[in-house]
Each structure stands twice: as structure tokens, then as C-alpha cells.
Design an enzyme around this catalytic site. Structure first.
Site, PDB file in Angstrom:
ATOM      1  N   TYR A 115      -3.579 -12.422   2.476  1.00 19.31           N
ATOM      2  CA  TYR A 115      -3.191 -12.032   1.066  1.00 19.31           C
ATOM      3  C   TYR A 115      -1.952 -13.025   0.594  1.00 19.31           C
ATOM      4  O   TYR A 115      -2.357 -13.862  -0.296  1.00 19.31           O
ATOM      5  CB  TYR A 115      -3.022 -10.643   1.020  1.00 19.31           C
ATOM      6  CG  TYR A 115      -3.850  -9.806   1.187  1.00 19.31           C
ATOM      7  CD1 TYR A 115      -4.841  -9.356   0.302  1.00 19.31           C
ATOM      8  CD2 TYR A 115      -4.090  -9.043   2.241  1.00 19.31           C
ATOM      9  CE1 TYR A 115      -5.910  -8.397   0.435  1.00 19.31           C
ATOM     10  CE2 TYR A 115      -5.002  -8.236   2.726  1.00 19.31           C
ATOM     11  CZ  TYR A 115      -5.883  -7.864   1.728  1.00 19.31           C
ATOM     12  OH  TYR A 115      -6.954  -6.989   1.942  1.00 19.31           O
ATOM     13  N   TYR A 147     -13.040 -13.877   2.192  1.00 19.71           N
ATOM     14  CA  TYR A 147     -11.894 -13.047   2.391  1.00 19.71           C
ATOM     15  C   TYR A 147     -11.705 -13.110   4.119  1.00 19.71           C
ATOM     16  O   TYR A 147     -12.593 -13.069   4.755  1.00 19.71           O
ATOM     17  CB  TYR A 147     -12.339 -11.424   2.112  1.00 19.71           C
ATOM     18  CG  TYR A 147     -11.474 -10.476   2.769  1.00 19.71           C
ATOM     19  CD1 TYR A 147     -10.135 -10.368   1.948  1.00 19.71           C
ATOM     20  CD2 TYR A 147     -11.582  -9.697   3.976  1.00 19.71           C
ATOM     21  CE1 TYR A 147      -9.160  -9.251   2.434  1.00 19.71           C
ATOM     22  CE2 TYR A 147     -10.707  -8.711   4.250  1.00 19.71           C
ATOM     23  CZ  TYR A 147      -9.534  -8.729   3.470  1.00 19.71           C
ATOM     24  OH  TYR A 147      -8.664  -7.814   3.913  1.00 19.71           O
ATOM     25  N   LYS A 153       0.712  -1.169  -0.019  1.00 18.18           N
ATOM     26  CA  LYS A 153       0.048   0.109   0.104  1.00 18.18           C
ATOM     27  C   LYS A 153       0.798   1.097  -0.199  1.00 18.18           C
ATOM     28  O   LYS A 153       0.430   2.150  -0.420  1.00 18.18           O
ATOM     29  CB  LYS A 153      -0.912  -0.071   1.248  1.00 18.18           C
ATOM     30  CG  LYS A 153      -1.862  -1.145   1.162  1.00 18.18           C
ATOM     31  CD  LYS A 153      -2.524  -1.332  -0.053  1.00 18.18           C
ATOM     32  CE  LYS A 153      -3.590  -2.777  -0.133  1.00 18.18           C
ATOM     33  NZ  LYS A 153      -3.202  -4.069   0.346  1.00 18.18           N
TER      34      LYS A 153
END
Ligand SMILES: *Cc1c(COP(=O)(O)O)cnc(C)c1O
Length: 334
Positions: free
Chosen positions: A293, A267, A53
Site C-alpha cells: 500500500y 494488487y 485499520k
């Protein structure tokens, strides 16, 4: 004519290039023949614990500061790495951060609710707003931005994962970086593998390769959030929006390669393959990957290698997120 990245406002948040390293011990443990395995260490960044990010935030905060904003408002799940790194980067640049976090993952344990990224959001001084699982966090972020405006402040709003076309420019820059490292190291990766959550990492890499006349089909992602078809459509749309920002041509129809086999139930819900992949990386290489992830995506790398799907040199992009390990302590203890 493609616009160059230096045409966009950008701030410096980490030292590039991040290293590319070979995983020789995992290659040996798997008995690999005909393939070599490399990682790009996008977990290795010196701000806020690091992670993918920060690449997006170089452009997002660049735009926010360019527009005279004093507050960065964004959204995510309770254990969002993007929210944590937004808080860290905003602190670094002297902006306030407000995080609209949804309880998307059905977990009530102490570790998930309060440790990991939650602990760090607080340390970085962010204002955290907790929303129920089904809430529209982006709409709430815009409502909050209006409140701030009425109070004389100016907010920059971006949705989950920072995956706007401007955010995706961070991975356009990473595609350039990988191409330069290939040239310098004398390598050529047939497959470049990433996790796919909010799509900006995959979309940015694909847009960057396409904008350089390189093959966007070198990128393969494993979706961990959306179901396969939705992930493909959203990733393609975001890649094309990013190419439009760069004044490049849109992709061909089949340029987005996504695999749906590692998502599991939903998720943030652990899979056996994820737990095994995190443990293998830790025990063979002393490296940490996250449970939401990279753990699932690396499980996909291992499955693909076992089936002989990848040949030549494979590059797995390590995207950070290791604070998530502390939030998932019960899953690893079980
Ligand atoms: C957000 C995130 C990803 C996925 O990136 P997207 O751009 O959202 O698809 C991968 N790994 C980690 C650790 C992340 O935090």
C-alpha cells in the site's frame, strides 16, 4: 444537521492524535523547491503493530460489542493488515476473531505464505480459514456466522479492509484530527495523500472534510487494488454512504481524486517504483513503509513531486503494514 461522531459506539484502541512530522532529509535529497513534505504517522499506534485499520476497528468493534457479539469475522488477502489488526483488537477486547483469507496474490514462497501478518494472526489467537484466490470470502464469512449462530454464538461480520460506512467513520475522525493539527501547527495541507485499497481510508477522509465544510478535493489517493474507474466509483459510493450515516449532504460529482499510475500489474505485485520508494524512506528517514500500500502510494508522491504536480505543504498518511515487509523479503533481496 451533521451527526457528531460521539453518537456512535466506539472503543479506544490507540492514542490520538498520531504525530505529523516533516521529512526534511527527503526534501533535501529531492532538491524540492516550492513544496514541503510531511507525514501523518498512522503507523505509530501501540496495538498489534499499528496501522490504519485500527481507526476503523474503533467503530467496528464498538458496534460489535454494542450489539452483544462475541466473535469478529472478517475477510482479506493472506497477508491482510486488516485481518491481523482485527485479530489483535479482538484479543484486546476479549472477542474471538475468525479470518477468511483468500490466496489472491499468486505467491507460493515461504515468506509470503507463513511470515509477516500470517505469523501474527496466529500469535493473536485468531482462527484462520484459507480460501482459494477466486473465492467469495464475504459470502463464506456469512456462512461461518450462521454456523456460529447455530452453536449459540453471535458474530459481527465486516468485509475486506473493514470498509463499511461504520468503519469509514474512523477516517472521518482522522479528518477532524488533521484539521485540528493544522490549526495547532499553523499548517495548511494543499494535498493529503493516501493509498487506496478497499477505499475506506480515502472515503472516510473525504466524508470528514465534506461534513466540516472543508474541501474534499484536498485528498488524493493512489489505487493499489481496483482499476482506476472502479476505484473512483466505489470510493465515491462509500463516501456518500458514510455521509448518509452522518446525515450529511452527498458529494459533488468530481470530489474523488484517484491516480492509477502506481498499481502495477495487480494488487500485491511489487513494482520497481515501490521498491525504490521503500528504500528511500528507510535510508533517508529511517522510517518503514509497506510494500503493498504505502510503498506504491509513496512512489506516486515522489513521481508527483518530481513532476512539480504538488506545491505548498503535502501530507502523506503513513498507514502502517510494515509486517508485510517480512512477507516480501524475496522481492527486496532480488
Ligand atoms: C488497508 C491498507 C491501506 C488502504 O486502506 P483502505 O481503507 O483499504 O483503502 C493502506 N495502507 C495499509 C498499510 C493498509 O493495510
Amino acid at each position: 444537521m451533521i451527526r457528531r461522531l460521539d453518537a456512535f459506539p466506539r472503543i479506544h484502541l490507540f492514542d490520538a492524535p498520531t504525530p505529523i512530522q516533516r521529512l526534511a532529509r527527503i526534501e533535501a535529497a529531492l532538491g524540492l523547491k516550492g513544496a514541503r513534505l510531511f507525514v501523518k504517522r498512522d503507523d505509530l499506534m501501540g496495538l498489534g503493530g499499528g496501522g490504519n485499520k485500527l481507526r476503523k476497528l474503533e467503530f467496528l468493534l464498538g458496534a460489535a460489542i454494542d450489539q452483544g457479539c462475541d466473535t469478529f469475522v472478517t475477510t482479506g488477502a493472506r497477508q491482510s493488515n486488516h485481518a491481523r489488526l482485527s485479530a489483535a483488537a479482538a484479543a484486546r477486547m476479549g472477542l474471538a476473531a475468525e479470518l477468511m483469507l483468500t490466496d489472491t496474490v499468486p505467491r507460493e514462497d515461504e515468506a509470503y505464505r507463513h511470515n509477516g501478518n500470517q505469523l501474527l494472526d496466529g500469535l493473536f489467537g485468531a482462527t484462520v480459514h484459507h480460501l482459494p484466490g477466486g473465492a467469495d470470502a464475504l459470502a463464506a464469512a456469512h456462512v461461518r456466522a450462521e454456523e456460529l449462530r447455530a452453536a449459540g454464538r453471535k458474530a459481527y461480520v465486516v468485509g475486506a479492509g473493514g470498509s463499511s460506512p461504520v468503519g469509514a467513520l474512523g477516517y472521518v475522525a482522522c479528518a477532524d484530527e488533521i484539521r485540528a493539527q493544522e490549526a495547532a501547527l499553523g499548517l495548511s495541507f494543499g494535498t493529503i495523500i493516501v493509498a487506496n485499497g478497499s477505499h475506506g481510508t480515502h472515503a472516510g477522509l473525504v466524508a470528514g472534510l465534506a461534513a466540516s465544510g472543508d474541501d474534499p478535493r484536498r485528498v488524493l489517493s493512489f489505487t493499489v487494488l481496483a482499476e482506476l474507474e472502479e476505484a473512483r466509483n466505489h470510493t465515491r459510493a462509500l463516501a456518500n454512504d458514510t455521509l448518509a450515516v452522518l446525515a450529511g449532504d452527498p458529494l459533488e460529482g468530481d470530489d474523488i481524486r484517484i491516480n492509477g499510475s502506481q498499481r502495477g500489474e495487480a494488487y500485491g505485485i511489487p513494482t520497481e517504483a515501490m521498491l525504490a520508494a521503500v528504500r528511500l524512506m528507510a535510508r533517508q528517514e529511517g522510517l518503514l513503509i509497506d510494500p503493498v500500500y504505502s510503498g506504491k502510494a509513496f512512489a506516486g508522491v515522489l513521481a508527483g513531486l518530481a513532476e512539480g504536480q504538488f506545491t505548498g505543504d503535502v501530507l502523506f498518511v503513513m498507514t502502517g503494514g510494515t509486517p508485510g515487509l517480512y512477507a516480501y523479503q524475496p522481492a527486496f533481496a532480488a
